[in-house]
Write a protein that holds these residues in place. Structure first.
Motif, short mmCIF file in Angstrom:
data_model
loop_
_atom_site.label_atom_id
_atom_site.label_comp_id
_atom_site.label_asym_id
_atom_site.label_seq_id
_atom_site.Cartn_x
_atom_site.Cartn_y
_atom_site.Cartn_z
N ALA A 171 0.83 -1.22 0.00
CA ALA A 171 0.00 0.00 0.00
C ALA A 171 0.86 1.26 0.00
CB ALA A 171 -0.95 -0.01 1.20
N GLU A 172 2.11 1.14 0.48
CA GLU A 172 2.98 2.33 0.52
C GLU A 172 3.35 2.80 -0.89
OE1 GLU A 172 3.83 -0.69 1.36
OE2 GLU A 172 5.86 -1.17 0.69
N GLY A 224 1.64 9.60 -10.00
CA GLY A 224 2.02 9.59 -11.41
C GLY A 224 3.17 8.66 -11.77
N GLU A 260 -5.83 2.27 -19.11
CA GLU A 260 -7.09 2.19 -19.86
C GLU A 260 -7.10 1.04 -20.86
OE1 GLU A 260 -7.92 6.02 -21.51
OE2 GLU A 260 -8.27 6.90 -19.54
N GLY A 292 -4.58 1.84 -12.93
CA GLY A 292 -5.19 3.02 -13.56
C GLY A 292 -4.92 3.11 -15.05
N CYS A 300 -5.00 -3.82 -14.76
CA CYS A 300 -5.26 -2.54 -15.44
C CYS A 300 -6.03 -1.61 -14.52
CB CYS A 300 -6.08 -2.77 -16.71
SG CYS A 300 -5.09 -3.41 -18.05
N PHE A 301 -7.02 -2.18 -13.83
CA PHE A 301 -7.82 -1.36 -12.93
C PHE A 301 -6.95 -0.74 -11.85
CE2 PHE A 301 -10.25 -0.79 -9.03
CZ PHE A 301 -11.21 0.09 -9.48
N HIS A 302 -6.17 -1.60 -11.18
CA HIS A 302 -5.40 -1.13 -10.03
C HIS A 302 -4.32 -0.14 -10.45
CE1 HIS A 302 -3.87 -1.24 -5.97
NE2 HIS A 302 -2.66 -1.50 -6.40
N TYR A 321 1.15 2.85 -3.26
CA TYR A 321 -0.12 3.29 -3.83
C TYR A 321 -0.13 4.81 -4.06
CZ TYR A 321 -5.24 2.38 -4.20
OH TYR A 321 -6.54 2.22 -4.60
N ASP A 322 0.31 5.55 -3.04
CA ASP A 322 0.38 7.01 -3.16
C ASP A 322 1.32 7.43 -4.28
OD1 ASP A 322 -1.44 7.80 -1.19
OD2 ASP A 322 0.05 7.77 0.39
N ARG A 375 2.05 5.78 -7.00
CA ARG A 375 1.48 5.54 -8.31
C ARG A 375 0.40 6.56 -8.62
NH1 ARG A 375 1.34 0.26 -7.88
NH2 ARG A 375 -0.79 0.49 -7.17
N ILE A 376 -0.38 6.92 -7.59
CA ILE A 376 -1.42 7.92 -7.79
C ILE A 376 -0.78 9.27 -8.17
CG2 ILE A 376 -3.16 9.27 -6.55
CD1 ILE A 376 -3.65 6.54 -4.97
#
Lengths: 425, 425
Positions: free
Chosen positions: A91-92, A100, A309, A307, A303-305, A94-95, A97-98
């Motif tokens: 999870a660390e 970018g 398309e 992000g 693909c979902f996780h 995750y931020d 990747r969000i």
């Protein structure tokens, strides 16, 4: 008679009966029986049909009874691609990747698979096992009764053997069936990086030492390679998979997730059981798969996780006649879900598979991908009595109610292994 | 002392303390307390902080105890946009949409909202209520403690009053708080279609008869309009919302989902509590929202379920300084999910919100969108003791484990209303 169970009251019983695997239009043929029933003897299906048909069976009278009360029942999901054993979430990342960073950028910074390798090597077998047990209970709670499990977060002899040994122990300690796959060729481990022939040396270690040992100890049925940009080349994959096959392990392959490398053509050439991911395949690859018995396994959770398309081309594969399966790819980096209903929702909304196609891809075709189409994946006489029961009025509602688990009961070999009992005070 | 409860053992207690609503960078400030505790008196928070701080409170000694054992606790989710009362799923439209029909094409063929209207008018109040009760138990099981509920599948006087009456009954019969919104202007009902001034006549019926009656009976706190292509114009929306406001109902608005119509500017002009959807807003709309107190409520479940790629511009709204909230839009046509954790996963992976931003958008800012920021949305002294407890090691894992519900316990006004108790035989 004590070992007979009569299951009645399925408003829709999805039998998935008929030829396996399913290709093209046959993929959506679910063999639905209204007011369906199943008679189980010693964990195996003895009769299946309408309530009237099954109750007429001579053994039905003395059987224990399980009345479903009008819910939808289908074969338990077969999850044919998971990385079950890992030490912790990521999870660390995750931020990051969000914000970018791409999956490959995170990997270059010491995140990604090598991050999980570091954590796994440091973890005790007992801690890994407890985490896997908790995950397997969640798989069951989401309707899955068979789980393929890959090694690949160890990447040294002791750690890979530790993982494969856990697959065997888990098989003995809990009800779900575990199908073990050796994925020593997941990525090149840190200690082989930065050297001229590091990756090749690691491949030789796998081919000449680890694979023979895994085979001798009977620890894996399949041999897999992550053949992609940043992982192993087609040539290296060929070396590993042929060494595996020489030792009795059937090949399967991670193919064309990050870039088109030709891995699909290799999978077809080697008669691999499946090639998985396929986001970047081209038309020639689709044609090759359609002519083969290699299953095209799609993993839309990634693909979902991440992000992205660009999902795998499910419609093109189905229309070309390839054998399409769906799996969760449960793993801490790219697809931290173990819910097959969630994967069905993704298949329907993001890849335009119909609910019927998605269910067949997650049951009978997934069973075929694991070489178990004679035991699993449909509700037919002689197969294992593995069922998932959903609290919905119509099977299409299983993917429709996305993000919500409507599984109310899971049955493995005729035994109830999960039953929803939520306490609302 | 009998009504005191001491909750301890939250490895991360997300208090969300501080100014409400949150804009810009402040959105991700979760006010996390490690080894957190909450003291509840008569359903209201009497103390909150570390275990040591709260145990030092004079009332702590005699309180009943609830030990969470190291899980993550946060304010119960506030779902500020749902269509709670409906008669049935629309899973039968799912195959059509997968085959390529657009939401608006399905609506023109008698599907869509009018399909739900037909089913609702035919349903008994009792059947509707039982379905809503089951849904509310599921909301609670996913960590939601407050649910806004809109009418709008009735579209005649009797049916709309039936729905709003059910909101009131549900409020009395179960623990979740229901915030009632009148959405008579959802679409133009069939009996007003195909006439020269049909839509305007229906708007007049709403403005002059139904809204005054709803207000007299105290059945709704908010008045909402679906102001979009194929629904109601900005002019018609203005007529409905000003009539509502004259009767004491605060405006809120469905805006810019299918096309940009100017609904957002109307919402800001009328000081609406929120305008919701916003997939098609432009820069001027974003600027207007940023300068206003109207909440920009994003509903990513719709885009996901409809297979659209164009999500609401969360990052632009946050960076401009708008008040961003997230909601499920639970409804049978475009977003059949009641899981706020699923909405958080969508917000993070598809709209690039961080887990922290998403949680604040689903708690404190959503409470503000319902005018309840003084009672709900954060864990602070004097607020209601509404908590959701998740079986994860870090709050980021709530969206990370997508499609899987990790909520283990839900507390409303200091009472445990949901506790996971899954039976694995």
């Amino acid at each position: 008679m004590a070992n007979s169970l009569l299951i009645t009251g399925a408003s829709q019983l999805l039998t998935l009966r008929g030829r396996a695997p399913r290709r093209g239009k046959a993929l959506s043929n679910l063999g639905i029986v209204k007011d369906g029933a199943v008679l189980v003897r010693n964990g195996v299906i003895a009769a299946v049909g309408t309530r009237a048909q099954v109750e007429a069976h001579p053994e039905a009278r003395g059987a224990e009874r399980l009345e479903l009360g009008g819910r939808v029942a289908l074969p338990g999901f077969v999850d044919s691609h998971t990385h079950l054993i890992h030490a912790a979430s990521r999870a660390e990342e995750y931020d990051l990747r969000i914000a970018g960073a791409s999956y490959e950028e995170i990997a270059r910074k010491g995140g990604g698979i090598l991050n999980s390798v570091k954590k796994l090597r440091a973890a005790t077998a007992e801690a890994l096992k407890q985490r896997a047990h908790a995950a397997l209970r969640q798989f069951a709670a989401n309707g899955t009764t068979t789980v393929e499990a890959k090694s690949g977060y160890g990447l040294d002899i002791a750690s890979e053997l530790k993982i494969l040994g856990l697959h065997r122990e888990l098989q003995q300690e809990q009800p779900l069936e575990i199908v073990s796959t050796f994925l020593g060729a997941h990525v090149v481990p840190r200690e082989y990086r930065g050297k001229a022939r590091g990756a090749d040396d690691y491949v030789e270690l796998l081919a000449t030492r680890l694979i023979p040992q895994v085979a001798r100890e009977g620890l894996a049925e399949y041999c897999d390679v992550f053949c992609d940009r940043g992982a192993f080349s087609v040539k290296q994959a060929r070396r590993v998979l042929t060494a595996g096959r020489a030792c009795g392990m059937t090949p399967r392959l991670h193919a064309e997730q990050l870039a088109r490398t030709g891995a699909t053509q290799l999978a077809v050439e080697l008669h691999a059981a499946s090639c998985d991911h396929l986001e970047k395949i081209n038309r020639a690859d689709i044609r090759a798969l359609a002519k083969s018995n290699t299953v095209a396994t799609l993993l839309p959770g990634c693909c979902f996780h991440l992000g992205l398309e660009h999902y795998g081309p499910a419609r093109e594969l189905i229309e070309a006649g390839a054998i399409v399966a769906l799996a969760t790819d449960y793993n801490p980096g790219t697809s931290p879900t173990l819910s097959m209903p969630m994967i069905l929702s993704l298949a329907c909304t993001q890849m335009r598979m119909t609910p019927g196609e998605a269910i067949a891809a997650a049951t009978i075709n997934a069973a075929y991908a694991l070489g178990r189409q004679k035991q699993l994946g449909s509700l037919e006489v002689g197969k294992l009595a593995d069922l998932a029961v959903f609290e919905v009025a119509d099977y299409r509602e299983i993917p429709y109610y996305f993000g919500v688990n409507t599984c109310g009961m899971t049955i493995k070999r005729g035994k109830v292994i999960y039953s929803r009992a939520e306490a609302c005070a």
